[in-house]
Design a protein around this motif. Structure first.
Motif, mmCIF file in Angstrom:
data_model
loop_
_atom_site.group_PDB
_atom_site.id
_atom_site.type_symbol
_atom_site.label_atom_id
_atom_site.label_comp_id
_atom_site.label_asym_id
_atom_site.label_seq_id
_atom_site.Cartn_x
_atom_site.Cartn_y
_atom_site.Cartn_z
ATOM 1 N N GLN A 1 -7.021 -5.532 -8.821
ATOM 2 C CA GLN A 1 -8.320 -4.516 -7.994
ATOM 3 C C GLN A 1 -9.012 -6.194 -7.052
ATOM 4 N N THR B 1 -12.911 -6.267 -4.191
ATOM 5 C CA THR B 1 -13.892 -5.881 -4.333
ATOM 6 C C THR B 1 -15.046 -6.532 -3.378
ATOM 7 N N SER C 1 -12.080 5.794 -12.492
ATOM 8 C CA SER C 1 -12.168 5.941 -10.477
ATOM 9 C C SER C 1 -13.105 7.447 -9.879
ATOM 10 N N ASP D 1 -11.715 -10.125 -6.383
ATOM 11 C CA ASP D 1 -10.168 -9.857 -6.626
ATOM 12 C C ASP D 1 -10.341 -9.929 -8.413
ATOM 13 N N SER D 2 -9.580 -9.259 -9.163
ATOM 14 C CA SER D 2 -9.676 -8.741 -10.998
ATOM 15 C C SER D 2 -8.262 -8.404 -10.962
ATOM 16 N N HIS E 1 -6.275 -1.590 -18.529
ATOM 17 C CA HIS E 1 -6.438 -0.785 -18.296
ATOM 18 C C HIS E 1 -5.920 0.868 -18.876
ATOM 19 N N ASP F 1 -6.467 7.838 -12.621
ATOM 20 C CA ASP F 1 -7.672 7.259 -12.969
ATOM 21 C C ASP F 1 -9.071 8.014 -13.557
ATOM 22 N N GLY G 1 -1.863 -1.057 -7.756
ATOM 23 C CA GLY G 1 -2.231 -2.204 -7.875
ATOM 24 C C GLY G 1 -2.686 -0.925 -10.358
ATOM 25 N N HIS G 2 -2.065 -0.237 -10.057
ATOM 26 C CA HIS G 2 -1.918 0.491 -11.874
ATOM 27 C C HIS G 2 -0.716 -0.234 -12.118
ATOM 28 N N LEU H 1 -4.315 -3.255 -14.390
ATOM 29 C CA LEU H 1 -5.016 -2.939 -13.223
ATOM 30 C C LEU H 1 -5.913 -4.062 -12.260
ATOM 31 N N SER I 1 1.290 -1.611 -0.351
ATOM 32 C CA SER I 1 0.211 -0.150 -0.051
ATOM 33 C C SER I 1 0.850 1.488 0.123
ATOM 34 N N THR J 1 -3.979 7.088 -9.115
ATOM 35 C CA THR J 1 -3.292 6.001 -9.813
ATOM 36 C C THR J 1 -2.739 5.429 -8.484
#
Length: 279
Positions: free
Chosen positions: A205, A208, A236, A212-213, A217, A233, A243-244, A203, A85, A240
């Motif tokens: 994610q 969520t 959203s 997860d995905s 992008h 981004d 995760g980008h 991307l 993070s 960014t």
């Protein structure tokens, strides 16, 4: 810290055996990505001679030369990634540029000229940019408000057609894919005198509501001295984050095609799939 694995597979099928021109693939992560890339593999079929190169914008490319005719082409990319993070606001903007509007120092502006070129001069974009004057103020706050304005103004749609819409079309319809709104942001920033560039990448994610995905992008980046390139981004409305994963960067969409190449005349289909494993 979270470890994930990505497998990205692209399959092309041709109606008959054809000769393939040299193909170029921009499917390797940028060195400056905010995530840690622990492993990477690139597998291409059919048999080919593969050369790793860099384009003029610093994107790492795999160039493949094919000797024999084929009725298929298959690309498989595998990535091992550590995600930590990060706070996108933990940057230090140069003192004299803390508030927008500002002018770049001449030596900085000269280096940024390719990213200041205005391509879209439509009246729709002029009017849209004119409405952003109310956001002027502290630089990072201005970027937050501008990014949210684009995200709120344009409804996201998953558009299957190739290419990027003009800014005027995106603004008139108030709909667009990620690449359409990223290009709108790039041109809006340049109208405001800010250097910007177009980015294609992955991307990721996690956690969520839909699970997860990972997906392809597009987003925009703006250059702020001291803070360097800041990712916006427009889908959203957020900056960014880790995760980008940028793959290709350039002044516009035409410079960041992830796959480039030609075939002899034929009917062709393309399918793709992603696998994401959260360790």
């Amino acid at each position: 810290m979270t470890r994930v694995s990505i497998k990205h597979k692209i399959d092309y099928s041709y109606s008959h055996k054809v000769l393939l021109s040299p193909h170029r693939f921009r499917l390797a992560p940028q060195r400056y990505t905010q995530a840690i890339i622990d492993g990477y593999s690139f597998v291409l079929r059919p048999a080919n001679r593969l050369y790793w190169q860099h384009d003029v914008y610093g994107n790492k490319m795999a160039r493949a030369d094919f000797d024999a005719k084929t009725d298929f082409m298959s690309v498989e990319v595998t990535l091992e990634i550590e995600l930590t993070s990060l706070n996108p606001f933990d940057v230090l903007v140069d003192d004299e540029l803390q508030y927008f509007p500002f002018l770049y120092p001449s030596i900085v502006k000269n280096a940024l000229l390719p990213y200041l070129q205005i391509v879209d001069r439509s009246s729709a974009l002029t009017a849209f940019v004119g409405c952003t004057e109310k956001f002027h103020g502290e630089t990072l706050s201005f970027l937050v408000k501008l990014n949210q304005h684009v995200s709120n103004h344009i409804r996201y749609v998953h558009r299957l057609e190739s290419g990027v819409q003009s800014c005027e079309m995106t603004l008139r319809s108030r709909t667009g894919s990620c690449r359409d709104t990223a290009w709108l942001m790039v041109q809006a920033l340049r109208r405001l005198g800010l250097a910007s560039r177009f980015v294609s990448g992955y991307l990721i994610q996690l956690g969520t509501t839909s699970g997860d995905s990972v997906e392809l992008h597009a987003w925009a980046e703006v250059f702020i001295p001291g803070a360097s390139w800041i990712g916006l981004d427009t889908t959203s409305g957020l900056f960014t984050s880790e995760g980008h994963i940028p793959l290709a960067i350039g002044p516009g969409p035409e410079q960041v095609a992830l796959v480039e190449g030609l075939t002899e005349p034929c009917s062709a289909t393309m399918t793709y799939q992603f696998e994401l494993t959260n360790h």
